[in-house]
Design an enzyme around this catalytic site. Sequence first.
Site, PDB file in Angstrom:
ATOM      1  N   GLY A  40      44.648  28.414  29.184  1.00  0.00           N
ATOM      2  CA  GLY A  40      43.464  28.187  28.338  1.00  0.00           C
ATOM      3  C   GLY A  40      42.164  28.377  29.090  1.00  0.00           C
ATOM      4  O   GLY A  40      41.260  29.070  28.644  1.00  0.00           O
ATOM      5  N   HIS A  82      14.534  16.218  39.246  1.00  0.00           N
ATOM      6  CA  HIS A  82      13.752  15.062  38.786  1.00  0.00           C
ATOM      7  C   HIS A  82      14.688  13.963  38.300  1.00  0.00           C
ATOM      8  O   HIS A  82      14.272  13.080  37.552  1.00  0.00           O
ATOM      9  CB  HIS A  82      12.787  15.512  37.692  1.00  0.00           C
ATOM     10  CG  HIS A  82      11.851  16.572  38.199  1.00  0.00           C
ATOM     11  ND1 HIS A  82      10.690  16.268  38.862  1.00  0.00           N
ATOM     12  CD2 HIS A  82      11.964  17.930  38.215  1.00  0.00           C
ATOM     13  CE1 HIS A  82      10.090  17.395  39.234  1.00  0.00           C
ATOM     14  NE2 HIS A  82      10.858  18.421  38.862  1.00  0.00           N
TER      15      HIS A  82
HETATM   16  O1  F6P Z   1      44.447  19.419  26.206  1.00  0.00           O
HETATM   17  C1  F6P Z   1      44.067  20.334  27.188  1.00  0.00           C
HETATM   18  C2  F6P Z   1      44.186  21.731  26.670  1.00  0.00           C
HETATM   19  O2  F6P Z   1      45.504  22.076  26.491  1.00  0.00           O
HETATM   20  C3  F6P Z   1      43.476  22.718  27.582  1.00  0.00           C
HETATM   21  O3  F6P Z   1      44.222  23.079  28.669  1.00  0.00           O
HETATM   22  C4  F6P Z   1      43.180  23.828  26.636  1.00  0.00           C
HETATM   23  O4  F6P Z   1      42.218  24.728  27.121  1.00  0.00           O
HETATM   24  C5  F6P Z   1      42.720  23.051  25.430  1.00  0.00           C
HETATM   25  O5  F6P Z   1      43.522  21.884  25.428  1.00  0.00           O
HETATM   26  C6  F6P Z   1      42.831  23.752  24.113  1.00  0.00           C
HETATM   27  O6  F6P Z   1      44.131  24.175  23.868  1.00  0.00           O
HETATM   28  P1  F6P Z   1      44.468  25.204  22.732  1.00  0.00           P
HETATM   29  O7  F6P Z   1      43.789  26.480  23.030  1.00  0.00           O
HETATM   30  O8  F6P Z   1      45.958  25.334  22.756  1.00  0.00           O
HETATM   31  O9  F6P Z   1      43.983  24.618  21.426  1.00  0.00           O
END
Ligand code: F6P
Length: 554
Positions: free
Chosen positions: A273, A390
Site C-alpha cells: 500500500g 516558530h
Molecule cells: O491498515 C493499514 C493498511 O493496510 C495500510 O497498510 C494500507 O496502506 C491501508 O491500510 C489501506 O489499505 P487498502 O488499500 O487495502 O484499503
Amino acid sequence: MAYYQQPHDVTALPAWQALHQHRQEMANFSMREAFAADATRFQRFSLDSCGLLLDYSKNLVTENSLELLIQLAEQAGLPQAIQALSQGKPVNASENRAALHTALRSPIGRRLELDGVDIIPEVHRVLYQMTELVSRVHSGLWRGYSEKPITEVVNIGIGGSFLGPQLVSEALRPFTQRGVRCHYLANIDGSEFRELTARLNPETTLFIVSSKSFGTLETLKNTLAARDWYLAMGGPEDKLHRHFIAVTSNRQAAVEFGILEENIFPLWDWVGGRYSLWSAIGLPIALSIGVSNFKELLAGAYAMDQHFTQTPLSGNMPVLMALLGIWYSNFWGAQSHAILPYDHYLRNFTKHLQQLDMESNGKSVRQDGTPLEITTGSVIWGGVGCNGQHAYHQLLHQGRLLVPADFIVPVNSYNPLSDHHQWLFANCLSQAQALMQGKTREEAEAELRARGLPEEEVQRLAPHKVIPGNRPSNILVMNRIAPFNLGALVALYEHKVFVQSAIWGINAFDQWGVELGKEMGKEVYQRLTGQVQEPAADASTQGLIEHFRQHHRG
Ligand code: F6P
C-alpha cells in the site's frame, strides 16, 4: 519458506562492534571544528543524482565512520538484499511475497519475471488503461448521469491509498491540468465527508474507490456513504457506473460491491500500500497532472532505482541516508527523525514518510521471527518550514533529545514574490547551520556584554542563550519541484527505508501491528451499539463505553 536473506543478528557483526568502539572515539567530535579544519568537507560529503543534491556534511561523521557503516551494510548482506528486491525475491517473508514497486516504474521492454511470467507488459497495460480513462475525463468524453463532463474527482482511500497520491498531486499543483479538481476522502469521520460533499455536485463528480484489499472499514463506509449521497442528491441508480470506479487487487469484492468490471483497475499483491502511488492507485495523480507528467514521475523514480541498484554503496544516496539513520538510532540513541520541507507544495511529504517509514520499519522481530533487542525505525515527524521554526524548532536547538533532521528545499519557486524565496532558502540553510554550529557560553556572554548588560545579568542570562549545536542534518536540494525530481525524491526514501530493514534483518513490507486494533475496534463497536452486552475485558474500556452510551445522541 526460504528467506531471501540469511537471517543475521546485526549486533553480532564485526562492524557493529567496531562502530560501538568508534562511537566512543567520536564522543568529543565537533562538527564546527571539522568544518574549520577542512574547507572541502562539503565537497567530500555531498552528492548529486537524479536531480537531487544531498549535502550530508553536517553529520557526526568522519570518513572512518562512513567506512565502518558501509562495512556494516556489506556484512549484513545489503548488496544481495538490493538484488533480491529488484529481482522479485520474496523480501516480504511473512506474506511470502515480492515487493516490486520498482517494476511499476520500469520502462517497457525491460523484463522482470515473477513465477516465470514477465510482469512488465501487464504493468504497462494498466498504465494504458489509466491513460484512456484520463483522456476520456480530460476531453469530456466521460460524462456524468446528466451528460455533464466530470470536474471533481474524489479519491476514497486511506493509508497508502491516500497519502502518496495526495502528496504527489498537491506537490505538483503547478502541473495541474485545467478542468479537473482532485479531493481526498480518507477518514471515517462524518465531518470530513460532510464538509467535502457540501462542495460537490453529484452530476460532475467521479469517485475512485482506492483500496488494495477492498476490505478497509473507512473506505468501505465512505463508499457506501458516497453512494447514498449520490442517490439522495438525485443521481439515478442505473448511471452509478459513471460515477464510481475502483482500484483494487480484490476484483471480486469490488464487483460484489457494485463496481462495473470494466471500471476496475487492477493492483497486484506484490505492491505494498505505502509503495503503491506508482500504480493505478496513482490515478488521481494522473487525473490532476496528466499522463505525460505521471510518466515523468515514474521516470524520476526509475532513475533513482537505477542509481540505487548500480552505484557503489559509498556513493549511493539512499544507502548513505539509511546508514546515517542507523548511526543515530542505534549508536547515539536518537528516537525520532524530523522531515522539514521548505516548500508549501511539499507540505504533505512528512505525512507520507510517516507511513512509509514507520509502517515499514516499526518492527520487533527479524524476518525469521527471532526477537530484536535494538531500536528499529524512528518516529518520523516534522512539517513545513519556516512554520516549524516558530514552533517546535526550539526543541531541536536546545532540547535534550537528539533529533536528526532532513531539510528539503528547491532553489526556485513557482511563485516568486518579491524576495520571499531567497528568505525561505536562507532560513532553511541557517536552521541547519544553527543546529550544527550552536552558540557557546563564551559567545553568549560576549553578545550580552555587547548589549551593555551588567555582568550579573550576563551571568544570569547566558545559560539560557547557549545552544549546544553539533546536531546533525541532511539537506536535499532540487531545482524546482517537478515530476521527475519528485519521483526520485519519493523513491529515495523508499530505498532508504528498505536499506535499513535489510541491515536490521526485518521485513519492511508487512504491517501486522495494525491488525489487532482493527479487530478490537469491531468488538468495541458491538458494545457501543448494544449488540454485545458482556462487558469489555478491562475496566477502562468498559467505563468509556458506558460514558459514550450515556452521552451519545444518535
Ligand atoms: O491498515 C493499514 C493498511 O493496510 C495500510 O497498510 C494500507 O496502506 C491501508 O491500510 C489501506 O489499505 P487498502 O488499500 O487495502 O484499503
